[in-house]
Scaffold this active site. Structure first.
Site, PDB file in Angstrom:
ATOM      1  N   LYS A   1       3.627   3.031  -0.459  1.00 14.90           N
ATOM      2  CA  LYS A   1       2.820   1.912   0.042  1.00 14.90           C
ATOM      3  C   LYS A   1       3.644   0.626   0.000  1.00 14.90           C
ATOM      4  CE  LYS A   1      -1.793  -0.139  -0.682  1.00 14.90           C
ATOM      5  NZ  LYS A   1      -3.023  -0.101  -1.498  1.00 14.90           N
TER       6      LYS A   1
ATOM      7  N   SER B   1      -7.336   0.474   1.016  1.00 16.30           N
ATOM      8  CA  SER B   1      -6.240  -0.177   1.688  1.00 16.30           C
ATOM      9  C   SER B   1      -4.980   0.680   1.818  1.00 16.30           C
ATOM     10  CB  SER B   1      -5.883  -1.457   0.928  1.00 16.30           C
ATOM     11  OG  SER B   1      -5.411  -1.123  -0.379  1.00 16.30           O
TER      12      SER B   1
ATOM     13  N   SER C   1      -8.902   2.054  -3.295  1.00 17.60           N
ATOM     14  CA  SER C   1      -7.913   2.130  -2.211  1.00 17.60           C
ATOM     15  C   SER C   1      -7.029   3.365  -2.186  1.00 17.60           C
ATOM     16  CB  SER C   1      -7.015   0.900  -2.231  1.00 17.60           C
ATOM     17  OG  SER C   1      -7.672  -0.150  -1.592  1.00 17.60           O
TER      18      SER C   1
HETATM   19  N1  GLN Z   1     -11.616  -1.883  -0.496  1.00 16.66           N
HETATM   20  C1  GLN Z   1     -11.603  -2.617  -1.734  1.00 16.66           C
HETATM   21  C2  GLN Z   1     -11.355  -4.065  -1.466  1.00 16.66           C
HETATM   22  O1  GLN Z   1     -11.332  -4.444  -0.359  1.00 16.66           O
HETATM   23  C3  GLN Z   1     -10.605  -2.042  -2.656  1.00 16.66           C
HETATM   24  C4  GLN Z   1      -9.221  -2.444  -2.357  1.00 16.66           C
HETATM   25  C5  GLN Z   1      -8.225  -1.766  -3.229  1.00 16.66           C
HETATM   26  O2  GLN Z   1      -8.553  -0.852  -3.988  1.00 16.66           O
HETATM   27  N2  GLN Z   1      -7.013  -2.266  -3.172  1.00 16.66           N
HETATM   28  O3  GLN Z   1     -11.184  -4.833  -2.349  1.00 16.66           O
END
Ligand code: GLN
Length: 475
Positions: free
Chosen positions: A78, A153, A177
């Site tokens: 990532k 994400s 995420s």
């Molecule tokens: N979707 C969640 C957010 O928008 C989690 C993001 C993540 O785990 N980095 O914060």
């Protein structure tokens, strides 16, 4: 076709000299070449370096050196995890041309293990999002259906694994995420106990919630990657050594264990068919001899609100370092003084979601509002943790859906932040309480994968992996 193998299978092939790491890496790169334009899983690809490393691995194998399970295995990382000398953007314009000056601890460990990095994967800007649509580099598409999101994400990492661009990948999980994109793409995603994997060299989103973890084709591979990257690190004061008891796995039986089903996780608004797949999964655990118990986590209702105070507060503080001077993008137009450099660089460099969260966080941390918002949220966080402590006195693990829906259409939720935030409703509690949790495929709904989530007690990562492994193998 070697790119379709799991890590374990590829390792076996390498030691049996059925194929070389070069051939394996070339197969991954040719798949990337064929399909990445459409899927957009990678922000950057480094074929030359990957091929060079593959040749090094082959040389070792040729010399008869005993190799570890990740030697010569092509992975994707990532783009918020630093690899020295490689562009690392966190999906943001503000870091468009930023070259990482050092290796993250997880990268150092993977390099020592001989793993190969094919490239850096796409992500929501600074890991803020649930669909990978918030990337400056354009959205990633779900390899199972190109009109749908891969989740986020870590959508780029999940898509790269699901599309067989690589054998496994690393992602980061602040509120879901790793798990949510794994569920949308039909693969396995594991978020370890907070602190089990060093965050040194991970670009911080919300430091008290962030955790690096693997995205893989099966549970066994998730274990392999987890065992390689975990451990106490002097460079991350929140990291801890997990006493890894691999023997647990070999002796472990689902028979007789107690599995809790939290009633708050089966709510209105959840897709009926997703719920059906979950019920089937629960039945399967029962058939394996597990005892199923209804349990309650009474503060679950407050988790989303609590997360959306604590997370932006930490975001606003962590993202303060991007000032147009220290890193990356610096605005050049209409600059009169130093303040202009800060303001214009941040205005132009950050996307909408990052700016929204910086504003929310700055607001809830500001004097006068701190007590009303941030402090209250911290108290709620303690109550959410306590719910889990009490439940884990009674059961070995919890089973819940990973997401209330299957992968949604690109564009469907992007203009409605609240709707988007609801995608995380089942995943964020594990982050707030620092618990290990895994998502694994548990069936199809309209031909798209649904995810089953297993949440374990703090430091019982091995148990979570063992339970997931047994479930997976018994299909
Ligand atoms: N979707 C969640 C957010 O928008 C989690 C993001 C993540 O785990 N980095 O914060």
């Amino acid at each position: 076709m070697l790119n379709k193998l799991t890590i374990k299978q590829a390792h076996q092939g390498l030691i049996d000299k059925k194929f070389s790491s070069l051939e394996l890496t070339e197969d991954c790169l040719s798949e990337i070449k064929k399909r990445n334009k459409k899927i957009n899983a990678f922000i950057s690809i480094d074929s030359d370096l990957a091929l060079e490393k593959a040749k090094e691995a082959d040389k070792k194998i040729g010399q008869g050196v005993e190799i570890g399970v990740l030697e010569g295995i092509p992975l994707a990382i990532k783009d918020n995890i630093l690899i020295e000398g490689i562009k690392t953007t966190a999906g943001s314009k503000i870091l468009e041309n930023y070259i990482a000056p050092y290796d993250a601890t997880v990268i150092k460990k993977l390099k020592n293990a001989g793993a190969i990095f094919l490239g850096k994967t796409n992500m929501d800007e600074f890991a803020m999002g649930s669909s990978t649509e918030n990337s400056y580099f354009g959205p990633t598409k779900n390899p199972r259906d190109l009109e749908r999101v891969p989740g986020g994400s870590s959508g780029g990492s999940a898509a790269a694994v699901a599309a067989n661009f690589c054998l496994g990948a690393l992602g980061s999980d602040t509120g879901g995420s790793i798990r949510q994109p794994a569920s949308f793409c039909g693969i396995v995603g594991f978020k370890p106990t907070y602190g089990c994997v060093s965050r040194y060299g991970l670009m911080a989103m919300a430091s008290s919630l962030d955790q690096i973890g693997p995205l893989t084709k099966n549970v066994e591979d998730a274990e392999i990657l987890f065992h390689e990257i975990k451990g106490r690190d002097g460079k991350d004061s929140t990291s801890i050594e997990l006493n890894s008891k691999l023997e647990i796995k070999n002796k472990f039986k689902v028979q007789g264990i107690k599995i809790g089903i939290p009633k708050e996780y089966f709510i209105k608004g959840m897709d009926k068919e997703v719920e059906e797949t979950l019920k089937k999964a629960i039945k399967k655990f029962e058939n394996l001899g597990a005892k199923i118990e209804k349990v309650s986590l009474p503060h679950t209702d407050y988790a989303l609100a609590c997360y959306y105070i604590i997370m932006p507060s930490e975001v606003s503080s962590n993202l303060a370092r991007y000032d147009g001077i220290k890193y990356g993008y610096s605005a050049k137009e209409k600059i009169k003084d130093l303040l202009d450099v800060y303001l214009r660089s941040r205005e132009k460099g950050f996307g909408d979601e990052a700016r929204r969260r910086i504003m929310l966080g700055t607001y809830s941390l500001s004097s006068g509002y701190y007590e009303a918002y941030y402090l209250q949220a911290q108290k709620i966080r303690a109550l959410i943790k306590k719910d889990f402590v009490q439940v884990f006195n009674k059961v070995d693990c919890l089973i819940a859906p990973t997401s209330p829906t299957i992968a949604f259409k690109i564009g469907e939720k992007i203009d409605d932040p609240l709707k988007m935030y609801l995608s995380d409703i089942f995943t964020i509690s594990a982050n707030l309480a620092g618990l290990p949790a895994i998502s694994l495929p548990c069936g199809l709904v309209n031909n798209l994968p649904a995810g089953l989530q297993i949440i374990g007690n703090q430091f019982e990562d091995e148990k979570v992996l063992a339970i997931a492994d047994i479930y997976e193998r018994s299909e």
